[in-house]
Scaffold this motif. Sequence first.
Motif, PDB file in Angstrom:
ATOM      1  N   UNK A 165      -5.983  22.112   2.960  1.00 41.74           N
ATOM      2  CA  UNK A 165      -6.604  20.728   3.158  1.00 41.74           C
ATOM      3  C   UNK A 165      -8.091  20.889   3.139  1.00 41.74           C
ATOM      4  N   UNK A 166      -8.920  19.768   2.558  1.00 43.51           N
ATOM      5  CA  UNK A 166     -10.126  19.754   2.135  1.00 43.51           C
ATOM      6  C   UNK A 166     -10.810  19.917   3.496  1.00 43.51           C
ATOM      7  N   UNK A 167     -10.737  18.974   4.546  1.00 44.68           N
ATOM      8  CA  UNK A 167     -11.246  19.041   5.689  1.00 44.68           C
ATOM      9  C   UNK A 167     -11.453  20.493   6.555  1.00 44.68           C
ATOM     10  N   UNK A 168     -10.449  21.308   6.328  1.00 44.39           N
ATOM     11  CA  UNK A 168     -10.280  22.485   7.034  1.00 44.39           C
ATOM     12  C   UNK A 168     -10.565  23.863   6.270  1.00 44.39           C
ATOM     13  N   UNK A 169     -10.349  23.801   4.892  1.00 38.95           N
ATOM     14  CA  UNK A 169     -10.433  25.086   4.309  1.00 38.95           C
ATOM     15  C   UNK A 169     -11.772  25.654   4.255  1.00 38.95           C
ATOM     16  N   UNK A 170     -12.878  25.108   4.163  1.00 34.43           N
ATOM     17  CA  UNK A 170     -14.099  25.803   4.245  1.00 34.43           C
ATOM     18  C   UNK A 170     -14.425  26.377   5.709  1.00 34.43           C
ATOM     19  N   UNK A 171     -13.781  25.559   6.765  1.00 34.54           N
ATOM     20  CA  UNK A 171     -14.109  25.931   8.135  1.00 34.54           C
ATOM     21  C   UNK A 171     -13.345  27.347   8.468  1.00 34.54           C
ATOM     22  N   UNK A 172     -11.969  27.464   7.881  1.00 38.55           N
ATOM     23  CA  UNK A 172     -11.162  28.325   8.497  1.00 38.55           C
ATOM     24  C   UNK A 172     -11.293  29.451   7.664  1.00 38.55           C
ATOM     25  N   UNK A 173     -11.608  29.319   6.292  1.00 35.72           N
ATOM     26  CA  UNK A 173     -11.782  30.536   5.386  1.00 35.72           C
ATOM     27  C   UNK A 173     -13.215  31.083   5.131  1.00 35.72           C
ATOM     28  N   UNK A 174     -14.188  30.347   5.384  1.00 36.47           N
ATOM     29  CA  UNK A 174     -15.486  30.706   4.921  1.00 36.47           C
ATOM     30  C   UNK A 174     -16.697  30.748   6.069  1.00 36.47           C
ATOM     31  N   UNK A 175     -16.531  29.547   6.764  1.00 34.48           N
ATOM     32  CA  UNK A 175     -17.902  29.383   7.697  1.00 34.48           C
ATOM     33  C   UNK A 175     -17.316  30.309   8.971  1.00 34.48           C
ATOM     34  N   UNK A 176     -15.860  30.523   9.195  1.00 33.04           N
ATOM     35  CA  UNK A 176     -15.435  31.284  10.272  1.00 33.04           C
ATOM     36  C   UNK A 176     -14.485  32.434   9.378  1.00 33.04           C
ATOM     37  N   UNK A 214     -11.252  30.316  -2.236  1.00 32.62           N
ATOM     38  CA  UNK A 214     -10.899  30.063  -3.612  1.00 32.62           C
ATOM     39  C   UNK A 214      -9.725  30.461  -4.020  1.00 32.62           C
ATOM     40  N   UNK A 215      -9.164  31.637  -3.399  1.00 36.13           N
ATOM     41  CA  UNK A 215      -7.865  31.923  -3.537  1.00 36.13           C
ATOM     42  C   UNK A 215      -6.729  30.976  -3.057  1.00 36.13           C
ATOM     43  N   UNK A 216      -7.117  30.563  -1.768  1.00 39.14           N
ATOM     44  CA  UNK A 216      -6.120  29.296  -1.369  1.00 39.14           C
ATOM     45  C   UNK A 216      -6.216  28.296  -2.092  1.00 39.14           C
ATOM     46  N   UNK A 217      -7.477  27.591  -2.518  1.00 42.76           N
ATOM     47  CA  UNK A 217      -7.453  26.303  -3.055  1.00 42.76           C
ATOM     48  C   UNK A 217      -6.923  26.543  -4.828  1.00 42.76           C
ATOM     49  N   UNK A 218      -6.593  27.695  -5.084  1.00 41.33           N
ATOM     50  CA  UNK A 218      -6.028  27.882  -6.400  1.00 41.33           C
ATOM     51  C   UNK A 218      -4.670  27.709  -6.677  1.00 41.33           C
ATOM     52  N   UNK A 219      -3.957  27.674  -5.211  1.00 40.95           N
ATOM     53  CA  UNK A 219      -2.530  27.435  -5.341  1.00 40.95           C
ATOM     54  C   UNK A 219      -2.276  26.181  -5.849  1.00 40.95           C
ATOM     55  N   UNK A 220      -1.627  26.106  -6.977  1.00 43.77           N
ATOM     56  CA  UNK A 220      -1.397  24.742  -7.707  1.00 43.77           C
ATOM     57  C   UNK A 220      -0.073  23.922  -7.053  1.00 43.77           C
ATOM     58  N   UNK A 221      -0.499  23.134  -6.068  1.00 46.82           N
ATOM     59  CA  UNK A 221       0.424  22.395  -5.216  1.00 46.82           C
ATOM     60  C   UNK A 221       0.827  21.065  -5.892  1.00 46.82           C
ATOM     61  N   UNK A 222      -0.058  20.779  -6.827  1.00 51.00           N
ATOM     62  CA  UNK A 222      -0.184  19.548  -7.912  1.00 51.00           C
ATOM     63  C   UNK A 222       0.089  19.601  -9.240  1.00 51.00           C
ATOM     64  N   UNK A 223       0.716  19.020 -10.072  1.00 46.35           N
ATOM     65  CA  UNK A 223       1.200  19.485 -11.295  1.00 46.35           C
ATOM     66  C   UNK A 223      -0.153  19.454 -12.031  1.00 46.35           C
ATOM     67  N   UNK A 224      -1.377  18.515 -11.707  1.00 49.14           N
ATOM     68  CA  UNK A 224      -2.462  18.625 -12.540  1.00 49.14           C
ATOM     69  C   UNK A 224      -3.464  19.556 -12.174  1.00 49.14           C
ATOM     70  N   UNK A 225      -2.988  20.567 -11.015  1.00 41.04           N
ATOM     71  CA  UNK A 225      -3.811  21.478 -10.728  1.00 41.04           C
ATOM     72  C   UNK A 225      -4.390  22.238 -11.953  1.00 41.04           C
ATOM     73  N   UNK A 226      -5.766  22.991 -12.049  1.00 39.58           N
ATOM     74  CA  UNK A 226      -6.198  23.949 -13.108  1.00 39.58           C
ATOM     75  C   UNK A 226      -5.478  24.958 -13.223  1.00 39.58           C
ATOM     76  N   UNK A 227      -4.760  25.456 -12.294  1.00 41.32           N
ATOM     77  CA  UNK A 227      -3.859  26.697 -12.335  1.00 41.32           C
ATOM     78  C   UNK A 227      -2.322  26.551 -12.705  1.00 41.32           C
ATOM     79  N   UNK A 228      -2.028  25.322 -12.500  1.00 44.59           N
ATOM     80  CA  UNK A 228      -0.458  24.621 -12.612  1.00 44.59           C
ATOM     81  C   UNK A 228       0.064  25.245 -14.098  1.00 44.59           C
ATOM     82  N   UNK A 229      -0.642  25.136 -15.064  1.00 45.67           N
ATOM     83  CA  UNK A 229       0.029  25.621 -16.550  1.00 45.67           C
ATOM     84  C   UNK A 229      -0.082  27.056 -16.566  1.00 45.67           C
ATOM     85  N   UNK A 230      -1.066  27.846 -15.860  1.00 47.55           N
ATOM     86  CA  UNK A 230      -0.886  29.356 -15.937  1.00 47.55           C
ATOM     87  C   UNK A 230       0.139  29.752 -15.174  1.00 47.55           C
TER      88      UNK A 230
END
Length: 246
Positions: A165-176, A214-230
């Motif tokens: 989720x956008x509100x948490x990802x940077x905080x839990x994966x990058x900032x800390x 970025x690895x977490x964000x690359x999990x294609x949970x939506x059909x229009x995600x940039x990595x969904x087709x791959x």
Amino acid sequence: MTAPATLPPPGLAGLEPSWSHLVTVPGLDETGRTFHVLDNREPSPEITLLCVHGNPSWSYLWRDILANPPSRARVIAIDHLDMGYSERTGTTRRLEQRIDDLRALTDQLGVDGPVVTVAHDWGGPISLGWAHRHRSRLAGIVLANTAVHQPPDAAAPTIIRIARSAPLLNTIAVSTSAFVRGAVDMSRNRPSPDVRDAYLAPYDTAERRKAVSEFVADIPLEPDHPSAAALDQVAAGLEDLRDVPT
């Protein structure tokens, strides 16, 4: 952030320094990119184990295989670009690019088969993409704690959806280091303090943890995600791999 690839610091538990090598792929991204890999450099291999880590890990995950390889087996464990001790490229690399990276690296290493791919987590789809492109070299597939496809009505694991989720990802994966530490601490049996420290070692600053998010964000949970087709392409390629030992 950009930073060159480096060798791991000495003294990491269970890591033999002679396994570590820096491998430059001259044409990758036009400028060339450098990977850190662990390679036992078996002089007369009869088979190669190609070990591909997931997130938020690094090649250290496969140290026991390197320490106790099958007879006449070459064991190669890679650090993805922007992960472990490989080069920090300053780019965002999605699934298809990760598969291309692995192909370019194995070409540079002269991996020609027979090959058993060994993969964990997000390394699973990356290794399967490589396997499909190198079907003639493939002798087997080992997968651990990974997924390629699930029914449309099946939700992704709760912990992944929360972390992504956008509100948490940077905080839990990058900032800390919460995401990295949490992944290690969830292991069963729980690792010893020195092994835990070794897993955390490449990710000691926010800048070095950018690709974790970025690895977490690359999990294609939506059909229009940039990595969904791959990912769909990887799933479709499984049909050609059904007769490969797993």
